[in-house]
Design an enzyme around this catalytic site. Structure first.
Site, PDB file in Angstrom:
ATOM      1  N   ARG A 119     -41.791 -19.114 -15.907  1.00 47.48           N
ATOM      2  CA  ARG A 119     -40.512 -18.940 -15.215  1.00 47.48           C
ATOM      3  C   ARG A 119     -39.303 -19.282 -16.099  1.00 47.48           C
ATOM      4  O   ARG A 119     -38.228 -19.571 -15.600  1.00 47.48           O
ATOM      5  CB  ARG A 119     -40.470 -19.753 -13.921  1.00 47.48           C
ATOM      6  N   LYS A 141     -29.079 -10.061 -20.290  1.00 49.82           N
ATOM      7  CA  LYS A 141     -29.852  -9.032 -19.599  1.00 49.82           C
ATOM      8  C   LYS A 141     -31.115  -8.729 -20.391  1.00 49.82           C
ATOM      9  O   LYS A 141     -31.054  -8.495 -21.597  1.00 49.82           O
ATOM     10  CB  LYS A 141     -29.020  -7.760 -19.413  1.00 49.82           C
ATOM     11  N   GLU A 183     -21.195   1.554 -28.981  1.00 50.46           N
ATOM     12  CA  GLU A 183     -20.910   0.394 -28.144  1.00 50.46           C
ATOM     13  C   GLU A 183     -19.638  -0.324 -28.599  1.00 50.46           C
ATOM     14  O   GLU A 183     -18.940  -0.929 -27.783  1.00 50.46           O
ATOM     15  CB  GLU A 183     -22.095  -0.577 -28.145  1.00 50.46           C
ATOM     16  N   LYS A 225     -17.268  -8.611 -24.701  1.00 48.04           N
ATOM     17  CA  LYS A 225     -18.430  -8.733 -23.827  1.00 48.04           C
ATOM     18  C   LYS A 225     -18.635 -10.181 -23.392  1.00 48.04           C
ATOM     19  O   LYS A 225     -18.980 -10.452 -22.236  1.00 48.04           O
ATOM     20  CB  LYS A 225     -19.690  -8.208 -24.514  1.00 48.04           C
ATOM     21  N   GLU A 235     -23.786  -9.062 -12.896  1.00 49.06           N
ATOM     22  CA  GLU A 235     -23.397  -7.667 -12.712  1.00 49.06           C
ATOM     23  C   GLU A 235     -22.858  -7.335 -11.329  1.00 49.06           C
ATOM     24  O   GLU A 235     -23.384  -6.492 -10.609  1.00 49.06           O
ATOM     25  CB  GLU A 235     -24.580  -6.738 -13.039  1.00 49.06           C
ATOM     26  N   ARG A 239     -18.712  -7.028 -14.413  1.00 49.43           N
ATOM     27  CA  ARG A 239     -19.694  -6.711 -15.456  1.00 49.43           C
ATOM     28  C   ARG A 239     -20.063  -5.235 -15.470  1.00 49.43           C
ATOM     29  O   ARG A 239     -20.496  -4.710 -16.498  1.00 49.43           O
ATOM     30  CB  ARG A 239     -20.938  -7.579 -15.284  1.00 49.43           C
ATOM     31  N   ASN A 243     -20.966  -0.895 -18.413  1.00 51.38           N
ATOM     32  CA  ASN A 243     -21.845   0.272 -18.306  1.00 51.38           C
ATOM     33  C   ASN A 243     -21.099   1.586 -18.480  1.00 51.38           C
ATOM     34  O   ASN A 243     -21.634   2.652 -18.141  1.00 51.38           O
ATOM     35  CB  ASN A 243     -22.569   0.265 -16.956  1.00 51.38           C
ATOM     36  N   HIS A 246     -22.924   4.740 -19.468  1.00 50.84           N
ATOM     37  CA  HIS A 246     -24.356   4.483 -19.399  1.00 50.84           C
ATOM     38  C   HIS A 246     -25.059   5.192 -18.252  1.00 50.84           C
ATOM     39  O   HIS A 246     -26.277   5.375 -18.305  1.00 50.84           O
ATOM     40  CB  HIS A 246     -24.618   2.980 -19.300  1.00 50.84           C
ATOM     41  N   HIS A 250     -28.112   6.799 -19.838  1.00 52.77           N
ATOM     42  CA  HIS A 250     -29.489   6.407 -19.570  1.00 52.77           C
ATOM     43  C   HIS A 250     -30.310   7.591 -19.066  1.00 52.77           C
ATOM     44  O   HIS A 250     -31.502   7.707 -19.379  1.00 52.77           O
ATOM     45  CB  HIS A 250     -29.532   5.279 -18.542  1.00 52.77           C
ATOM     46  N   HIS A 262     -29.862   5.315 -28.432  1.00 52.24           N
ATOM     47  CA  HIS A 262     -29.082   4.852 -27.280  1.00 52.24           C
ATOM     48  C   HIS A 262     -27.592   5.116 -27.471  1.00 52.24           C
ATOM     49  O   HIS A 262     -26.912   5.600 -26.558  1.00 52.24           O
ATOM     50  CB  HIS A 262     -29.329   3.356 -27.071  1.00 52.24           C
TER      51      HIS A 262
END
Length: 358
Positions: A119, A141, A183, A225, A235, A239, A243, A246, A250, A262
């Site tokens: 965990r 993330k 990016e 960032k 998010e 946040r 994206n 994206h 994606h 990417h």
């Protein structure tokens, strides 16, 4: 350390260290309780990871290396399970740690494994690509891919620290460096227009690994960032601006079987988002053209082949930002002024896609 370093705090949680020769700081980011470290790296980066491994062993730590496949094919449940098995076989405890050396796929994968083992154990990221330095390694993330989409399985797990050794950029093939610039440019479009000015002002200085503007671009993109994720770890609206480009990006990656870089897919996605914003009455035609001009100048794609809309639309329905069947896009009101476009009409989406394909 061979040169001065810039330390960029991510709130009060951890620091991102940027500079030349900073990977030798890896032990500074580990607690004194660590006895074992799993270094996760791509199969092709044994030599680049060697100084990190040496430094860890020099500090008296037991180091195990795990070589994973290159690129997105590493981000699978099967590869993650193999890393869990390694941790179990060596009896890793909660006081031990994972160190990720590689690009964004490795930081995503190793971060996910660290987040889920017992965990949560500590992870330190040593990104070796521009893309990973300014994006994947910062923010906590983590994730792996499934047949249904990218990063659909994952967790938020903040690293103990991030070391962005700019020396690694000199090892990148030109297409990978260019992909990482997507990016960087994204950070300019959504929050820091000075980034765009640096690219437009001296393209050569901004697009060479050893260019005089590269360090400032990296630091500005990371600082942007860091500020966003420190205010919004998990998010919500703030946040989501990260994206930009994206949602379609994606989908492009998934449809093309993750064979496209990417950054290239994100560049296509940003161009689409700019056209969508213009058609929705948010963004001027000049701002759309600025997207195309800047992205094209650094060597990124700004068009896409026609005839794939239905497939891409289906893939976008699985995007993490989608709520129910309602698509949500980050678009711009102006350069540096992002907003959310929720549930745009299908005709508007198709029209923006047609613009992208011209």
């Amino acid at each position: 350390m061979t040169s001065s370093a810039t330390v960029i705090p991510v709130g009060t949680s951890y620091d991102v260290v940027v500079g030349h020769g900073v990977s030798d700081r890896v032990t500074d980011l580990l607690s004194g309780d660590v006895r074992q470290v799993l270094v996760v790296r791509p199969q092709s980066l044994a030599r680049l990871a060697a100084p990190v491994v040496h430094r860890l062993r020099e500090a008296g730590l037991t180091v195990h290396e795990a070589a994973v496949p290159d690129n997105e094919v590493a981000k699978t449940a099967q590869v993650a399970a193999g890393l869990w098995a390694t941790l179990g076989q060596h009896a890793f405890t909660r006081s031990d740690a994972v160190v990720a050396v590689g690009g964004g796929t490795v930081t995503d994968l190793a971060g996910f494994v660290a987040a889920t083992w017992l965990r949560g154990v500590a992870v330190v990221h040593v990104p070796t690509t521009l893309l990973a330095m300014v994006d994947a390694a910062v923010g906590g993330k983590t994730g792996i891919n499934t047949a249904e989409g990218k990063n659909l399985v994952g967790s938020f797990h903040e690293p103990a620290g991030v070391l962005c050794d700019l020396d690694a950029l000199a090892t990148l093939p030109r297409p990978d460096l260019v992909a990482g610039l997507a990016e960087v440019v994204k950070a300019g479009f959504i929050a820091d227009p000075r980034i765009l000015e640096l690219v437009e002002g001296d393209l050569d200085a901004a697009t060479r690994a050893d260019g005089p503007a590269m360090r400032e671009l990296v630091e500005r993109a990371i600082a942007m960032k860091a500020e966003v994720v420190a205010a919004d770890l998990k998010e919500s609206w703030l946040r989501e601006i990260l994206n930009y480009g994206h949602t379609l990006g994606h989908a492009v990656e998934q449809v093309e079987g993750y064979h496209r870089r990417h950054g290239e897919a994100v560049a296509i996605g940003m161009t689409f988002a700019a056209h969508l914003a213009h058609r929705a009455g948010h963004l001027t035609a000049d701002a759309v053209e600025r997207h195309r001009a800047i992205l094209t100048s650094v060597g990124l794609p700004t068009t896409y082949e026609a005839g794939h809309w239905d497939t891409l639309a289906t893939a976008m329905q699985r995007d993490k930002k989608t709520r129910g069947s309602v698509l949500r896009f980050i678009v711009l009101e102006d350069i540096g002024v992002p907003t959310r476009l929720v549930g745009p009409d299908e005709a508007l989406l198709r029209a923006a896609y047609d613009d992208l394909c011209r």
